[in-house]
Design a protein around this motif. Sequence first.
Motif, PDB file in Angstrom:
ATOM      1  N   TRP A  16      -7.709 -27.352 -18.131  1.00 43.33           N
ATOM      2  CA  TRP A  16      -7.759 -26.048 -18.810  1.00 43.33           C
ATOM      3  C   TRP A  16      -7.333 -24.906 -17.876  1.00 43.33           C
ATOM      4  O   TRP A  16      -6.541 -24.046 -18.239  1.00 43.33           O
ATOM      5  CB  TRP A  16      -9.150 -25.784 -19.406  1.00 43.33           C
ATOM      6  CG  TRP A  16      -9.130 -24.524 -20.200  1.00 43.33           C
ATOM      7  CD1 TRP A  16      -9.725 -23.335 -19.893  1.00 43.33           C
ATOM      8  CD2 TRP A  16      -8.426 -24.297 -21.439  1.00 43.33           C
ATOM      9  NE1 TRP A  16      -9.431 -22.395 -20.855  1.00 43.33           N
ATOM     10  CE2 TRP A  16      -8.636 -22.964 -21.813  1.00 43.33           C
ATOM     11  CE3 TRP A  16      -7.628 -25.106 -22.256  1.00 43.33           C
ATOM     12  CZ2 TRP A  16      -8.086 -22.404 -22.979  1.00 43.33           C
ATOM     13  CZ3 TRP A  16      -7.075 -24.557 -23.412  1.00 43.33           C
ATOM     14  CH2 TRP A  16      -7.309 -23.227 -23.755  1.00 43.33           C
ATOM     15  N   GLU A  17      -7.867 -24.924 -16.657  1.00 41.67           N
ATOM     16  CA  GLU A  17      -7.499 -23.870 -15.690  1.00 41.67           C
ATOM     17  C   GLU A  17      -5.986 -23.852 -15.482  1.00 41.67           C
ATOM     18  O   GLU A  17      -5.346 -22.796 -15.520  1.00 41.67           O
ATOM     19  CB  GLU A  17      -8.229 -24.122 -14.361  1.00 41.67           C
ATOM     20  CG  GLU A  17      -7.932 -23.081 -13.294  1.00 41.67           C
ATOM     21  CD  GLU A  17      -8.533 -23.432 -11.943  1.00 41.67           C
ATOM     22  OE1 GLU A  17      -8.004 -22.932 -10.932  1.00 41.67           O
ATOM     23  OE2 GLU A  17      -9.530 -24.195 -11.875  1.00 41.67           O
ATOM     24  N   ASP A  18      -5.389 -25.022 -15.322  1.00 42.92           N
ATOM     25  CA  ASP A  18      -3.933 -25.127 -15.124  1.00 42.92           C
ATOM     26  C   ASP A  18      -3.172 -24.663 -16.367  1.00 42.92           C
ATOM     27  O   ASP A  18      -2.106 -24.047 -16.267  1.00 42.92           O
ATOM     28  CB  ASP A  18      -3.532 -26.581 -14.815  1.00 42.92           C
ATOM     29  CG  ASP A  18      -4.392 -27.192 -13.722  1.00 42.92           C
ATOM     30  OD1 ASP A  18      -5.612 -27.304 -13.956  1.00 42.92           O
ATOM     31  OD2 ASP A  18      -3.870 -27.562 -12.668  1.00 42.92           O
ATOM     32  N   SER A  19      -3.722 -24.974 -17.542  1.00 37.27           N
ATOM     33  CA  SER A  19      -3.072 -24.567 -18.800  1.00 37.27           C
ATOM     34  C   SER A  19      -3.026 -23.052 -18.916  1.00 37.27           C
ATOM     35  O   SER A  19      -2.012 -22.472 -19.328  1.00 37.27           O
ATOM     36  CB  SER A  19      -3.821 -25.149 -20.002  1.00 37.27           C
ATOM     37  OG  SER A  19      -3.776 -26.560 -19.980  1.00 37.27           O
ATOM     38  N   VAL A  20      -4.126 -22.403 -18.549  1.00 40.31           N
ATOM     39  CA  VAL A  20      -4.163 -20.930 -18.575  1.00 40.31           C
ATOM     40  C   VAL A  20      -3.128 -20.379 -17.598  1.00 40.31           C
ATOM     41  O   VAL A  20      -2.381 -19.447 -17.922  1.00 40.31           O
ATOM     42  CB  VAL A  20      -5.592 -20.407 -18.255  1.00 40.31           C
ATOM     43  CG1 VAL A  20      -5.593 -18.885 -18.110  1.00 40.31           C
ATOM     44  CG2 VAL A  20      -6.574 -20.840 -19.337  1.00 40.31           C
ATOM     45  N   ASN A  21      -3.056 -20.990 -16.406  1.00 40.77           N
ATOM     46  CA  ASN A  21      -2.062 -20.527 -15.416  1.00 40.77           C
ATOM     47  C   ASN A  21      -0.632 -20.724 -15.912  1.00 40.77           C
ATOM     48  O   ASN A  21       0.240 -19.882 -15.671  1.00 40.77           O
ATOM     49  CB  ASN A  21      -2.289 -21.226 -14.069  1.00 40.77           C
ATOM     50  CG  ASN A  21      -3.455 -20.604 -13.308  1.00 40.77           C
ATOM     51  OD1 ASN A  21      -3.624 -19.382 -13.327  1.00 40.77           O
ATOM     52  ND2 ASN A  21      -4.270 -21.423 -12.676  1.00 40.77           N
ATOM     53  N   THR A  22      -0.386 -21.837 -16.620  1.00 38.25           N
ATOM     54  CA  THR A  22       0.946 -22.060 -17.215  1.00 38.25           C
ATOM     55  C   THR A  22       1.278 -20.935 -18.191  1.00 38.25           C
ATOM     56  O   THR A  22       2.383 -20.371 -18.162  1.00 38.25           O
ATOM     57  CB  THR A  22       0.972 -23.415 -17.978  1.00 38.25           C
ATOM     58  OG1 THR A  22       0.802 -24.467 -17.034  1.00 38.25           O
ATOM     59  CG2 THR A  22       2.290 -23.618 -18.716  1.00 38.25           C
ATOM     60  N   LEU A  23       0.330 -20.596 -19.046  1.00 40.08           N
ATOM     61  CA  LEU A  23       0.555 -19.542 -20.052  1.00 40.08           C
ATOM     62  C   LEU A  23       0.803 -18.196 -19.376  1.00 40.08           C
ATOM     63  O   LEU A  23       1.665 -17.423 -19.806  1.00 40.08           O
ATOM     64  CB  LEU A  23      -0.631 -19.479 -21.014  1.00 40.08           C
ATOM     65  CG  LEU A  23      -0.706 -20.669 -21.982  1.00 40.08           C
ATOM     66  CD1 LEU A  23      -2.088 -20.800 -22.610  1.00 40.08           C
ATOM     67  CD2 LEU A  23       0.363 -20.560 -23.069  1.00 40.08           C
TER      68      LEU A  23
END
Length: 315
Positions: A257-264
């Motif tokens: 999830w943390e990585d997904s937010v950073n991707t966005l």
Amino acid sequence: MGKIAFVFPGQGSQTVGMGKSLADQHEEIRAMFLLADEKLGYSLTDIMFEGPDEQLTLTTNAQPAILATSMAVLKRFEKEGIKADFTAGHSLGEYTALAAAGAITFEEAVYAVNQRGRLMEEAVPAGRGAMAAVLGMERDALKGVMKDVENAGLVVAAANFNCPGQVVISGTKEGVEKASELLREKGAKRVIPLNVSGPFHSPLMKSAAEKLREVLHAANIQSASIPVVANVDACPVTDAEEIIDNLVKQLYSPVLWEDSVNTLLKEGVDTFIEIGPGTVLSGLIKKVNRRVRTFAVSDEESIMKTVATLKEEAK
């Protein structure tokens, strides 16, 4: 103005009564919920609106209930003309994100997550698996402890990388207990056992994964109309086959999830709108980056308030 991401909550966000006020106010939302009941062959909406809580919390009910509520809120919210550039969801929420992006129909998504819940419950006998939240520990140090416990012959894995300093671990009861002990010794601020029915997002879910593939193939998944950031690799995806592969792997892999937010954030998203029950994701997103804007919409009031703010700024 930057880009907008719609994000959808996972299991644990359910509350008795969710979605009821919208169904009371809007004919088309009532019709949507009836569609869910028909597809499942029992009244999910009775459980959502009336409870009891123990019924709603069962994985096979909680998953379709959260998805149905989130999709109802989305339907109402989209009527106001606000569109997403990306979607993402936490675990179960990824199915809602895919439905929001047109990759799967509402009824097929409701049925798929009900089956997913059943397969997850059947994969490991009750009481054999466990999960715990680990607070205040660096990711690499945590991964080292997981390795040590695995080398000792026990099953444990990181299940969710939620935000800096918050990771959930999952595995057998013994594996999670041993890891919890070691993590405390190695300096984790707190390790909190979670009240869940199984070791989700761990290798113990592998037996359910191939059965899930059959469910997903039957669900007639299409390519998504906008990119959906996947839990398994935090990459945007639109291709139907890739979506199915990701959802199968998601069952036994960590939710990034943390990585997904950073991707966005890298993709230019500056506004995150959490759609559905609860505000869990808004809190996690703020911990990843304090400066981004988050809104949480779950009923008529929060929808209208958010719409007013966004339209005012767009002027």
